[in-house]
Motif scaffolding. Sequence first.
Motif, PDB file in Angstrom:
ATOM      1  N   ILE A  43      39.844  45.647  50.731  1.00  0.00           N
ATOM      2  CA  ILE A  43      38.774  45.534  51.730  1.00  0.00           C
ATOM      3  C   ILE A  43      37.529  44.899  51.116  1.00  0.00           C
ATOM      4  CG2 ILE A  43      37.137  46.879  53.115  1.00  0.00           C
ATOM      5  CD1 ILE A  43      39.529  48.854  53.607  1.00  0.00           C
ATOM      6  N   ARG A  44      37.133  45.347  49.938  1.00  0.00           N
ATOM      7  CA  ARG A  44      35.905  44.847  49.304  1.00  0.00           C
ATOM      8  C   ARG A  44      36.033  43.428  48.769  1.00  0.00           C
ATOM      9  NH1 ARG A  44      32.189  49.146  47.217  1.00  0.00           N
ATOM     10  NH2 ARG A  44      32.911  51.058  48.185  1.00  0.00           N
ATOM     11  N   MET A  45      37.190  43.113  48.195  1.00  0.00           N
ATOM     12  CA  MET A  45      37.367  41.815  47.543  1.00  0.00           C
ATOM     13  C   MET A  45      38.088  40.792  48.416  1.00  0.00           C
ATOM     14  SD  MET A  45      35.857  42.089  44.633  1.00  0.00           S
ATOM     15  CE  MET A  45      36.465  40.626  43.816  1.00  0.00           C
ATOM     16  N   GLY A  46      38.867  41.265  49.371  1.00  0.00           N
ATOM     17  CA  GLY A  46      39.628  40.356  50.210  1.00  0.00           C
ATOM     18  C   GLY A  46      40.920  39.882  49.573  1.00  0.00           C
ATOM     19  N   PHE A  47      41.284  40.489  48.463  1.00  0.00           N
ATOM     20  CA  PHE A  47      42.506  40.128  47.739  1.00  0.00           C
ATOM     21  C   PHE A  47      43.165  41.393  47.212  1.00  0.00           C
ATOM     22  CE2 PHE A  47      39.773  36.444  47.476  1.00  0.00           C
ATOM     23  CZ  PHE A  47      40.640  35.411  47.815  1.00  0.00           C
ATOM     24  N   ARG A  48      44.472  41.313  47.012  1.00  0.00           N
ATOM     25  CA  ARG A  48      45.204  42.435  46.423  1.00  0.00           C
ATOM     26  C   ARG A  48      44.926  42.496  44.921  1.00  0.00           C
ATOM     27  NH1 ARG A  48      49.358  39.565  48.691  1.00  0.00           N
ATOM     28  NH2 ARG A  48      50.214  39.353  46.582  1.00  0.00           N
ATOM     29  N   ARG A  49      45.129  43.665  44.353  1.00  0.00           N
ATOM     30  CA  ARG A  49      44.891  43.871  42.922  1.00  0.00           C
ATOM     31  C   ARG A  49      45.705  42.885  42.074  1.00  0.00           C
ATOM     32  NH1 ARG A  49      42.435  47.992  40.581  1.00  0.00           N
ATOM     33  NH2 ARG A  49      42.646  49.272  42.452  1.00  0.00           N
ATOM     34  N   ASP A  50      46.962  42.648  42.444  1.00  0.00           N
ATOM     35  CA  ASP A  50      47.791  41.735  41.649  1.00  0.00           C
ATOM     36  C   ASP A  50      47.279  40.299  41.723  1.00  0.00           C
ATOM     37  OD1 ASP A  50      48.788  41.810  44.404  1.00  0.00           O
ATOM     38  OD2 ASP A  50      50.482  40.621  43.709  1.00  0.00           O
ATOM     39  N   GLU A  51      46.676  39.918  42.840  1.00  0.00           N
ATOM     40  CA  GLU A  51      46.102  38.571  42.953  1.00  0.00           C
ATOM     41  C   GLU A  51      44.868  38.436  42.062  1.00  0.00           C
ATOM     42  OE1 GLU A  51      47.062  37.223  47.486  1.00  0.00           O
ATOM     43  OE2 GLU A  51      45.680  38.914  47.247  1.00  0.00           O
ATOM     44  N   ILE A  52      44.056  39.472  42.023  1.00  0.00           N
ATOM     45  CA  ILE A  52      42.865  39.468  41.170  1.00  0.00           C
ATOM     46  C   ILE A  52      43.290  39.477  39.703  1.00  0.00           C
ATOM     47  CG2 ILE A  52      40.739  40.695  40.557  1.00  0.00           C
ATOM     48  CD1 ILE A  52      40.841  41.848  43.473  1.00  0.00           C
ATOM     49  N   GLN A  53      44.304  40.272  39.384  1.00  0.00           N
ATOM     50  CA  GLN A  53      44.811  40.330  38.017  1.00  0.00           C
ATOM     51  C   GLN A  53      45.359  38.973  37.585  1.00  0.00           C
ATOM     52  OE1 GLN A  53      44.683  43.106  35.845  1.00  0.00           O
ATOM     53  NE2 GLN A  53      45.207  41.502  34.392  1.00  0.00           N
ATOM     54  N   ALA A  54      46.015  38.251  38.484  1.00  0.00           N
ATOM     55  CA  ALA A  54      46.540  36.917  38.158  1.00  0.00           C
ATOM     56  C   ALA A  54      45.396  35.952  37.861  1.00  0.00           C
ATOM     57  CB  ALA A  54      47.406  36.395  39.299  1.00  0.00           C
ATOM     58  N   ALA A  55      44.318  36.036  38.639  1.00  0.00           N
ATOM     59  CA  ALA A  55      43.147  35.191  38.383  1.00  0.00           C
ATOM     60  C   ALA A  55      42.530  35.535  37.034  1.00  0.00           C
ATOM     61  CB  ALA A  55      42.123  35.345  39.503  1.00  0.00           C
ATOM     62  N   LEU A  56      42.456  36.825  36.718  1.00  0.00           N
ATOM     63  CA  LEU A  56      41.929  37.263  35.423  1.00  0.00           C
ATOM     64  C   LEU A  56      42.797  36.727  34.287  1.00  0.00           C
ATOM     65  CD1 LEU A  56      40.139  38.914  33.519  1.00  0.00           C
ATOM     66  CD2 LEU A  56      41.538  40.926  34.091  1.00  0.00           C
ATOM     67  N   THR A  57      44.100  36.803  34.428  1.00  0.00           N
ATOM     68  CA  THR A  57      45.002  36.303  33.396  1.00  0.00           C
ATOM     69  C   THR A  57      44.780  34.817  33.155  1.00  0.00           C
ATOM     70  OG1 THR A  57      46.658  37.988  33.878  1.00  0.00           O
ATOM     71  CG2 THR A  57      47.436  35.985  32.784  1.00  0.00           C
ATOM     72  N   THR A  58      44.644  34.057  34.234  1.00  0.00           N
ATOM     73  CA  THR A  58      44.432  32.614  34.114  1.00  0.00           C
ATOM     74  C   THR A  58      43.107  32.301  33.444  1.00  0.00           C
ATOM     75  OG1 THR A  58      45.801  32.160  36.053  1.00  0.00           O
ATOM     76  CG2 THR A  58      44.221  30.457  35.408  1.00  0.00           C
ATOM     77  N   ILE A  59      42.023  32.928  33.893  1.00  0.00           N
ATOM     78  CA  ILE A  59      40.707  32.616  33.330  1.00  0.00           C
ATOM     79  C   ILE A  59      40.629  33.097  31.881  1.00  0.00           C
ATOM     80  CG2 ILE A  59      39.354  34.660  34.021  1.00  0.00           C
ATOM     81  CD1 ILE A  59      38.169  31.069  34.493  1.00  0.00           C
TER      82      ILE A  59
END
Length: 75
Positions: A43-59
């Motif tokens: 709700i707060r981020m607009g993305f699932r935890r795994d999607e945010i984690q994937a972005a973190l892994t990439t960056i």
Amino acid sequence: MEIDAITEDEVVVILSRDDVSLINNALNEVCNGIHLDDDDLRIRMGFRRDEIQAALTTINQVGREMERLGNRRRS
């Protein structure tokens, strides 16, 4: 941070090492620091935890590669 190109579907951004670090730290805090259940996070981020984690892994990989290139140049 510099905007290189913008289209309807994507943006090309040039990031400095500090920009990469800022984004990495913010994503890391969201994934590992703030304790939100999966529904609240979505709700707060607009993305699932795994999607945010994937972005973190990439960056994070980008930051490590920048560091490796910097160390190689200094050698």
